[in-house]
Scaffold this motif. Structure first.
Motif, PDB file in Angstrom:
ATOM      1  N   VAL A 110       1.539   3.042 -20.812  1.00  0.00           N
ATOM      2  CA  VAL A 110       0.220   2.916 -21.422  1.00  0.00           C
ATOM      3  C   VAL A 110       0.157   1.594 -22.164  1.00  0.00           C
ATOM      4  CG1 VAL A 110      -1.390   3.905 -23.083  1.00  0.00           C
ATOM      5  CG2 VAL A 110      -0.014   5.414 -21.622  1.00  0.00           C
ATOM      6  N   ALA A 111      -0.905   0.818 -21.928  1.00  0.00           N
ATOM      7  CA  ALA A 111      -1.055  -0.491 -22.559  1.00  0.00           C
ATOM      8  C   ALA A 111      -2.546  -0.772 -22.738  1.00  0.00           C
ATOM      9  CB  ALA A 111      -0.410  -1.569 -21.683  1.00  0.00           C
ATOM     10  N   PRO A 112      -2.900  -1.728 -23.577  1.00  0.00           N
ATOM     11  CA  PRO A 112      -4.316  -2.097 -23.721  1.00  0.00           C
ATOM     12  C   PRO A 112      -4.898  -2.471 -22.360  1.00  0.00           C
ATOM     13  CG  PRO A 112      -3.018  -3.101 -25.453  1.00  0.00           C
ATOM     14  CD  PRO A 112      -2.040  -2.494 -24.497  1.00  0.00           C
ATOM     15  N   PHE A 113      -6.120  -2.047 -22.113  1.00  0.00           N
ATOM     16  CA  PHE A 113      -6.710  -2.274 -20.790  1.00  0.00           C
ATOM     17  C   PHE A 113      -7.029  -3.742 -20.566  1.00  0.00           C
ATOM     18  CE2 PHE A 113     -10.427  -2.770 -18.038  1.00  0.00           C
ATOM     19  CZ  PHE A 113      -9.923  -2.204 -16.879  1.00  0.00           C
ATOM     20  N   SER A 114      -6.722  -4.212 -19.357  1.00  0.00           N
ATOM     21  CA  SER A 114      -7.141  -5.542 -18.905  1.00  0.00           C
ATOM     22  C   SER A 114      -7.294  -5.493 -17.391  1.00  0.00           C
ATOM     23  CB  SER A 114      -6.104  -6.606 -19.304  1.00  0.00           C
ATOM     24  OG  SER A 114      -4.971  -6.532 -18.464  1.00  0.00           O
ATOM     25  N   TRP A 115      -7.971  -6.495 -16.841  1.00  0.00           N
ATOM     26  CA  TRP A 115      -8.188  -6.561 -15.401  1.00  0.00           C
ATOM     27  C   TRP A 115      -7.076  -7.331 -14.691  1.00  0.00           C
ATOM     28  CZ3 TRP A 115     -11.356  -3.379 -13.109  1.00  0.00           C
ATOM     29  CH2 TRP A 115     -12.480  -2.892 -13.792  1.00  0.00           C
ATOM     30  N   ASP A 116      -5.968  -7.564 -15.353  1.00  0.00           N
ATOM     31  CA  ASP A 116      -4.861  -8.296 -14.734  1.00  0.00           C
ATOM     32  C   ASP A 116      -4.268  -7.500 -13.572  1.00  0.00           C
ATOM     33  OD1 ASP A 116      -5.204 -10.240 -16.626  1.00  0.00           O
ATOM     34  OD2 ASP A 116      -3.640  -9.461 -17.956  1.00  0.00           O
ATOM     35  N   GLY A 117      -3.786  -8.221 -12.556  1.00  0.00           N
ATOM     36  CA  GLY A 117      -3.104  -7.569 -11.440  1.00  0.00           C
ATOM     37  C   GLY A 117      -4.016  -7.307 -10.265  1.00  0.00           C
ATOM     38  N   ARG A 118      -3.502  -6.589  -9.294  1.00  0.00           N
ATOM     39  CA  ARG A 118      -4.250  -6.271  -8.076  1.00  0.00           C
ATOM     40  C   ARG A 118      -5.168  -5.080  -8.319  1.00  0.00           C
ATOM     41  NH1 ARG A 118       0.821  -5.345  -4.387  1.00  0.00           N
ATOM     42  NH2 ARG A 118       1.375  -4.366  -6.367  1.00  0.00           N
ATOM     43  N   VAL A 119      -6.385  -5.204  -7.815  1.00  0.00           N
ATOM     44  CA  VAL A 119      -7.394  -4.164  -8.020  1.00  0.00           C
ATOM     45  C   VAL A 119      -7.915  -3.703  -6.665  1.00  0.00           C
ATOM     46  CG1 VAL A 119      -9.599  -3.569  -9.090  1.00  0.00           C
ATOM     47  CG2 VAL A 119      -8.073  -5.214 -10.215  1.00  0.00           C
ATOM     48  N   ALA A 120      -7.873  -2.396  -6.404  1.00  0.00           N
ATOM     49  CA  ALA A 120      -8.369  -1.839  -5.145  1.00  0.00           C
ATOM     50  C   ALA A 120      -9.786  -1.294  -5.330  1.00  0.00           C
ATOM     51  CB  ALA A 120      -7.450  -0.731  -4.646  1.00  0.00           C
ATOM     52  N   LEU A 150      -8.461  -8.781  -5.215  1.00  0.00           N
ATOM     53  CA  LEU A 150      -8.952  -7.513  -4.691  1.00  0.00           C
ATOM     54  C   LEU A 150      -8.189  -7.064  -3.450  1.00  0.00           C
ATOM     55  CD1 LEU A 150     -12.864  -7.685  -4.897  1.00  0.00           C
ATOM     56  CD2 LEU A 150     -11.315  -6.268  -6.267  1.00  0.00           C
ATOM     57  N   ILE A 151      -7.983  -5.764  -3.354  1.00  0.00           N
ATOM     58  CA  ILE A 151      -7.504  -5.105  -2.142  1.00  0.00           C
ATOM     59  C   ILE A 151      -8.628  -4.190  -1.679  1.00  0.00           C
ATOM     60  CG2 ILE A 151      -5.753  -3.601  -1.139  1.00  0.00           C
ATOM     61  CD1 ILE A 151      -4.661  -6.274  -2.126  1.00  0.00           C
ATOM     62  N   LEU A 152      -9.105  -4.385  -0.452  1.00  0.00           N
ATOM     63  CA  LEU A 152     -10.238  -3.616   0.043  1.00  0.00           C
ATOM     64  C   LEU A 152      -9.765  -2.424   0.868  1.00  0.00           C
ATOM     65  CD1 LEU A 152     -12.655  -6.493   1.099  1.00  0.00           C
ATOM     66  CD2 LEU A 152     -12.414  -5.368  -1.123  1.00  0.00           C
ATOM     67  N   ALA A 153     -10.449  -1.302   0.691  1.00  0.00           N
ATOM     68  CA  ALA A 153     -10.063  -0.058   1.383  1.00  0.00           C
ATOM     69  C   ALA A 153     -11.233   0.482   2.183  1.00  0.00           C
ATOM     70  CB  ALA A 153      -9.599   0.977   0.360  1.00  0.00           C
ATOM     71  N   GLY A 154     -10.898   1.354   3.148  1.00  0.00           N
ATOM     72  CA  GLY A 154     -11.908   1.894   4.046  1.00  0.00           C
ATOM     73  C   GLY A 154     -12.763   2.988   3.461  1.00  0.00           C
ATOM     74  N   ASP A 155     -12.310   3.622   2.394  1.00  0.00           N
ATOM     75  CA  ASP A 155     -13.120   4.608   1.668  1.00  0.00           C
ATOM     76  C   ASP A 155     -12.493   4.810   0.292  1.00  0.00           C
ATOM     77  OD1 ASP A 155     -11.187   6.863   1.748  1.00  0.00           O
ATOM     78  OD2 ASP A 155     -11.686   6.967   3.871  1.00  0.00           O
ATOM     79  N   VAL A 156     -13.189   5.551  -0.559  1.00  0.00           N
ATOM     80  CA  VAL A 156     -12.745   5.678  -1.943  1.00  0.00           C
ATOM     81  C   VAL A 156     -11.443   6.474  -2.059  1.00  0.00           C
ATOM     82  CG1 VAL A 156     -14.055   7.776  -2.472  1.00  0.00           C
ATOM     83  CG2 VAL A 156     -13.620   6.103  -4.283  1.00  0.00           C
ATOM     84  N   ARG A 157     -11.190   7.391  -1.137  1.00  0.00           N
ATOM     85  CA  ARG A 157      -9.927   8.124  -1.171  1.00  0.00           C
ATOM     86  C   ARG A 157      -8.749   7.209  -0.837  1.00  0.00           C
ATOM     87  NH1 ARG A 157     -10.164  13.736  -1.864  1.00  0.00           N
ATOM     88  NH2 ARG A 157     -11.952  14.047  -3.242  1.00  0.00           N
ATOM     89  N   ALA A 158      -8.978   6.214   0.000  1.00  0.00           N
ATOM     90  CA  ALA A 158      -7.922   5.249   0.295  1.00  0.00           C
ATOM     91  C   ALA A 158      -7.618   4.410  -0.947  1.00  0.00           C
ATOM     92  CB  ALA A 158      -8.332   4.356   1.456  1.00  0.00           C
ATOM     93  N   VAL A 159      -8.643   4.099  -1.734  1.00  0.00           N
ATOM     94  CA  VAL A 159      -8.414   3.391  -3.000  1.00  0.00           C
ATOM     95  C   VAL A 159      -7.497   4.226  -3.886  1.00  0.00           C
ATOM     96  CG1 VAL A 159      -9.505   2.571  -5.122  1.00  0.00           C
ATOM     97  CG2 VAL A 159     -10.623   2.178  -2.924  1.00  0.00           C
ATOM     98  N   ARG A 160      -7.811   5.481  -4.012  1.00  0.00           N
ATOM     99  CA  ARG A 160      -7.000   6.379  -4.840  1.00  0.00           C
ATOM    100  C   ARG A 160      -5.559   6.440  -4.348  1.00  0.00           C
ATOM    101  NH1 ARG A 160      -8.515  12.726  -5.576  1.00  0.00           N
ATOM    102  NH2 ARG A 160      -7.403  12.846  -3.598  1.00  0.00           N
ATOM    103  N   ALA A 161      -5.389   6.448  -3.035  1.00  0.00           N
ATOM    104  CA  ALA A 161      -4.038   6.504  -2.461  1.00  0.00           C
ATOM    105  C   ALA A 161      -3.258   5.229  -2.764  1.00  0.00           C
ATOM    106  CB  ALA A 161      -4.115   6.740  -0.959  1.00  0.00           C
ATOM    107  N   PHE A 162      -3.917   4.067  -2.684  1.00  0.00           N
ATOM    108  CA  PHE A 162      -3.258   2.809  -3.036  1.00  0.00           C
ATOM    109  C   PHE A 162      -2.716   2.873  -4.464  1.00  0.00           C
ATOM    110  CE2 PHE A 162      -5.918   0.229   0.163  1.00  0.00           C
ATOM    111  CZ  PHE A 162      -4.871   0.142   1.051  1.00  0.00           C
ATOM    112  N   VAL A 163      -3.529   3.387  -5.374  1.00  0.00           N
ATOM    113  CA  VAL A 163      -3.121   3.485  -6.775  1.00  0.00           C
ATOM    114  C   VAL A 163      -1.969   4.473  -6.924  1.00  0.00           C
ATOM    115  CG1 VAL A 163      -3.862   4.140  -9.104  1.00  0.00           C
ATOM    116  CG2 VAL A 163      -5.407   2.841  -7.619  1.00  0.00           C
TER     117      VAL A 163
END
Length: 237
Positions: A110-120, A150-163
């Motif tokens: 757990v850390a202060p939120f930031s947009w650093d890193g890869r985002v799906a 950004l990492i782009l996914a084919g649907d929102v469940r794929a985003v969740r799976a990446f995470v």
């Protein structure tokens, strides 16, 4: 004689109605799967469900794929279906609403939120959740920063799976996708001012069977509404 009589009676039975087919956005998978089981357990008829990104479902319908009812996570795609005569426009309703959250792998410190890193996110060109995410990031003033990773996914469940697999640092998904999913945790809830208007339109298709109206009524029932709420969706309008 008894065998002949039984055969004649059996031959006169009306054929069972063909199963209804419901096309539903991927983010509805858990809720609609549960509702489909309830629909069939109550003897309302057989039901086949197909889940995918809204754009993919719409393209399948436009290509002639058979379905009786469609629920998308996007008014734009439903509008295209209406313009091209793939749905019965008069039957269209806004079944549900939703909102966006930002998630991270559960095992990350757990850390202060930031947009650093890869985002799906979902692909904004074909996935409504991705277009909504882009809109939220633009309203938040961080699109130029985030878009480089950004990492782009084919649907929102794929985003969740990446995470969940730790392949990205953050993902933007619907609030409903986080309930009961322990492999990711919510780390940011965008404020209302930057939240897009997320609606789930439902409509009968142009080729819908007569019984499809019963399915639509079931999805709009109070009991279905309670279940949708439990899965994190907001009421329709």
């Amino acid at each position: 004689m008894l065998a002949i009589t039984m055969a004649l009676v059996s031959g006169c039975r009306p054929a069972a109605p063909a199963p209804l087919t419901l096309f539903a956005a991927a983010s509805l998978t858990d809720a609609v799967t549960e509702l489909a089981a309830k629909f069939q357990a109550e003897g309302r008829g057989a039901l086949r469900t197909v889940f995918a990104g809204s754009g993919e479902l719409a393209r399948q319908l436009l290509a002639g794929a058979p379905a009786d009812l469609v629920v998308l996570a996007d008014d734009l795609w439903m509008g295209r279906l209406a313009r091209e005569g793939a749905i019965r426009a008069a039957s269209q309703v806004t079944l549900l609403t939703n909102s966006l959250v930002v998630i991270a792998p559960s095992d990350r410190p757990v850390a202060p939120f930031s947009w650093d890193g890869r985002v799906a996110i979902g692909d904004p060109e074909s996935v409504p959740a991705g277009r909504y995410a882009r809109e939220m990031l633009q309203r938040s003033g961080v699109w130029d920063t985030v878009s480089a990773n950004l990492i782009l996914a084919g649907d929102v469940r794929a985003v969740r799976a990446f995470v969940a697999r730790g392949e990205v640092d953050l993902g933007i998904v619907y609030r409903s996708d986080t309930l009961g999913f322990d492999a990711a945790r919510v780390v940011n809830v965008p404020v209302a001012a930057v939240q897009p208007d997320i609606a789930y339109p439902a409509a009968l298709t142009a080729t819908a069977a007569r019984e499809a109206g019963t399915l639509m009524a079931f999805l709009r029932s109070e009991a279905a509404g309670v279940l949708f709420t439990r899965h994190g969706f907001g009421p329709g309008r």
